[in-house]
Motif scaffolding. Sequence first.
Motif, mmCIF file in Angstrom:
data_model
loop_
_atom_site.group_PDB
_atom_site.id
_atom_site.type_symbol
_atom_site.label_atom_id
_atom_site.label_comp_id
_atom_site.label_asym_id
_atom_site.label_seq_id
_atom_site.Cartn_x
_atom_site.Cartn_y
_atom_site.Cartn_z
ATOM 1 N N HIS A 104 -6.947 -15.467 13.920
ATOM 2 C CA HIS A 104 -7.869 -15.790 12.731
ATOM 3 C C HIS A 104 -7.565 -14.890 11.342
ATOM 4 C CE1 HIS A 104 -9.467 -11.726 13.301
ATOM 5 N NE2 HIS A 104 -10.222 -12.009 12.292
ATOM 6 N N GLY A 105 -7.933 -15.488 10.422
ATOM 7 C CA GLY A 105 -7.403 -14.720 8.924
ATOM 8 C C GLY A 105 -7.978 -15.770 7.911
ATOM 9 N N GLY A 106 -7.518 -15.317 6.832
ATOM 10 C CA GLY A 106 -8.095 -16.211 5.619
ATOM 11 C C GLY A 106 -7.862 -17.600 5.552
ATOM 12 N N LYS A 107 -8.448 -18.403 4.825
ATOM 13 C CA LYS A 107 -8.145 -19.984 4.559
ATOM 14 C C LYS A 107 -7.036 -20.383 3.825
ATOM 15 C CE LYS A 107 -12.664 -21.590 6.180
ATOM 16 N NZ LYS A 107 -13.599 -22.734 5.829
ATOM 17 N N ILE A 108 -6.629 -19.207 3.110
ATOM 18 C CA ILE A 108 -5.403 -19.561 2.025
ATOM 19 C C ILE A 108 -4.476 -18.333 2.052
ATOM 20 C CG2 ILE A 108 -6.785 -20.929 0.259
ATOM 21 C CD1 ILE A 108 -6.877 -18.343 -1.295
ATOM 22 N N GLY A 109 -3.259 -18.673 1.678
ATOM 23 C CA GLY A 109 -2.079 -17.672 1.638
ATOM 24 C C GLY A 109 -1.021 -18.300 2.312
ATOM 25 N N HIS A 110 -0.076 -17.496 2.283
ATOM 26 C CA HIS A 110 1.470 -17.726 2.834
ATOM 27 C C HIS A 110 1.539 -18.372 4.021
ATOM 28 C CE1 HIS A 110 6.011 -16.412 2.505
ATOM 29 N NE2 HIS A 110 5.805 -17.549 2.944
ATOM 30 N N ARG A 111 0.769 -17.610 4.952
ATOM 31 C CA ARG A 111 0.739 -17.969 6.415
ATOM 32 C C ARG A 111 0.154 -19.526 6.633
ATOM 33 N NH1 ARG A 111 -4.043 -17.611 10.112
ATOM 34 N NH2 ARG A 111 -4.643 -16.717 8.114
ATOM 35 N N VAL A 112 -0.754 -19.684 6.121
ATOM 36 C CA VAL A 112 -1.341 -21.032 6.189
ATOM 37 C C VAL A 112 -0.583 -22.101 5.374
ATOM 38 C CG1 VAL A 112 -3.437 -22.334 5.481
ATOM 39 C CG2 VAL A 112 -3.890 -19.975 6.061
ATOM 40 N N ASP A 113 -0.094 -21.685 4.322
ATOM 41 C CA ASP A 113 0.979 -22.885 3.567
ATOM 42 C C ASP A 113 2.095 -22.953 4.419
ATOM 43 O OD1 ASP A 113 -0.721 -22.759 1.447
ATOM 44 O OD2 ASP A 113 0.426 -21.215 0.307
ATOM 45 N N ALA A 114 2.936 -21.951 5.282
ATOM 46 C CA ALA A 114 3.734 -22.259 6.109
ATOM 47 C C ALA A 114 3.534 -22.971 7.307
ATOM 48 C CB ALA A 114 4.341 -20.766 6.448
ATOM 49 N N VAL A 115 2.155 -22.877 7.834
ATOM 50 C CA VAL A 115 1.876 -23.463 9.082
ATOM 51 C C VAL A 115 1.694 -25.147 8.864
ATOM 52 C CG1 VAL A 115 0.370 -23.871 10.712
ATOM 53 C CG2 VAL A 115 1.295 -21.436 10.351
ATOM 54 N N LYS A 116 1.108 -25.392 7.664
ATOM 55 C CA LYS A 116 1.008 -26.544 7.096
ATOM 56 C C LYS A 116 2.386 -27.601 6.805
ATOM 57 C CE LYS A 116 -3.781 -26.058 5.224
ATOM 58 N NZ LYS A 116 -4.458 -26.291 4.053
ATOM 59 N N LYS A 117 3.092 -26.786 6.297
ATOM 60 C CA LYS A 117 4.475 -27.423 6.395
ATOM 61 C C LYS A 117 5.420 -27.606 7.497
ATOM 62 C CE LYS A 117 5.447 -25.536 1.840
ATOM 63 N NZ LYS A 117 6.333 -24.585 0.908
ATOM 64 N N CYS A 118 5.262 -26.521 8.376
ATOM 65 C CA CYS A 118 5.887 -26.682 10.038
ATOM 66 C C CYS A 118 5.087 -25.987 11.029
ATOM 67 C CB CYS A 118 7.243 -26.029 9.571
ATOM 68 S SG CYS A 118 8.392 -26.313 11.239
ATOM 69 N N ASP A 119 4.860 -26.754 11.876
ATOM 70 C CA ASP A 119 3.906 -26.173 12.935
ATOM 71 C C ASP A 119 4.545 -25.426 13.807
ATOM 72 O OD1 ASP A 119 5.216 -28.177 14.356
ATOM 73 O OD2 ASP A 119 3.140 -29.317 15.064
ATOM 74 N N LYS A 120 6.034 -25.410 13.927
ATOM 75 C CA LYS A 120 6.863 -24.639 14.907
ATOM 76 C C LYS A 120 6.615 -23.100 14.614
ATOM 77 C CE LYS A 120 9.649 -28.472 16.019
ATOM 78 N NZ LYS A 120 11.081 -28.922 15.934
ATOM 79 N N VAL A 121 6.367 -22.173 15.535
ATOM 80 C CA VAL A 121 6.378 -20.883 15.154
ATOM 81 C C VAL A 121 6.960 -19.842 16.443
ATOM 82 C CG1 VAL A 121 4.286 -21.211 13.724
ATOM 83 C CG2 VAL A 121 3.833 -20.588 16.115
ATOM 84 N N CYS A 122 6.883 -18.598 16.211
ATOM 85 C CA CYS A 122 7.286 -17.701 17.281
ATOM 86 C C CYS A 122 6.377 -16.654 17.341
ATOM 87 C CB CYS A 122 8.886 -17.511 16.984
ATOM 88 S SG CYS A 122 9.572 -16.142 17.887
ATOM 89 N N TYR A 123 5.990 -16.145 18.132
ATOM 90 C CA TYR A 123 5.008 -14.818 18.019
ATOM 91 C C TYR A 123 5.692 -13.862 19.291
ATOM 92 C CZ TYR A 123 0.775 -12.272 18.227
ATOM 93 O OH TYR A 123 -0.407 -11.308 18.103
#
Length: 156
Positions: A55-74
Amino acid sequence: MFRDMRRQKQAISAEDCIELLKNETRGVLSMIGDDGYPYGVPINHYYENGKLYFHGGKIGHRVDAVKKCDKVCYTVFDKGYLKEGDWALNVKSVIVFGRIRIVEDFDEAIELCRKLSCKFTDDESYINEEIEKCAKATLVMELDIEHMTGKLVNEK
């Protein structure tokens, strides 16, 4: 599609990986950020049924990045432990690859925030106050795990 872990002797079981994800509170979520640069953000998580939730805020670098590419690593790692008479830590870590999505259903997002909060406190009144105060400004994301590896490393 995903690489095999190079040092197989250090591998831990899938069950141990899941235990680490359930018990540890934080990790680093890595995405493709602005101009193709990697972007990793420390974040807390909740694990349930092969998925991780954040969870986190609705705007920001994280949200923008995920909207561009849904592939992530954790990546998650524990605090480590010392074997008697040894100076080097033994550390377990897990790396998860998958696709992430925004949880659109408000009630589902609230329930997930509640579960995540319970990892940190059992103070129901505090959790309810925070949800009441912050829910409308909070975004919840779900990471569907496609590949997971874990290892135990001695830092010697």
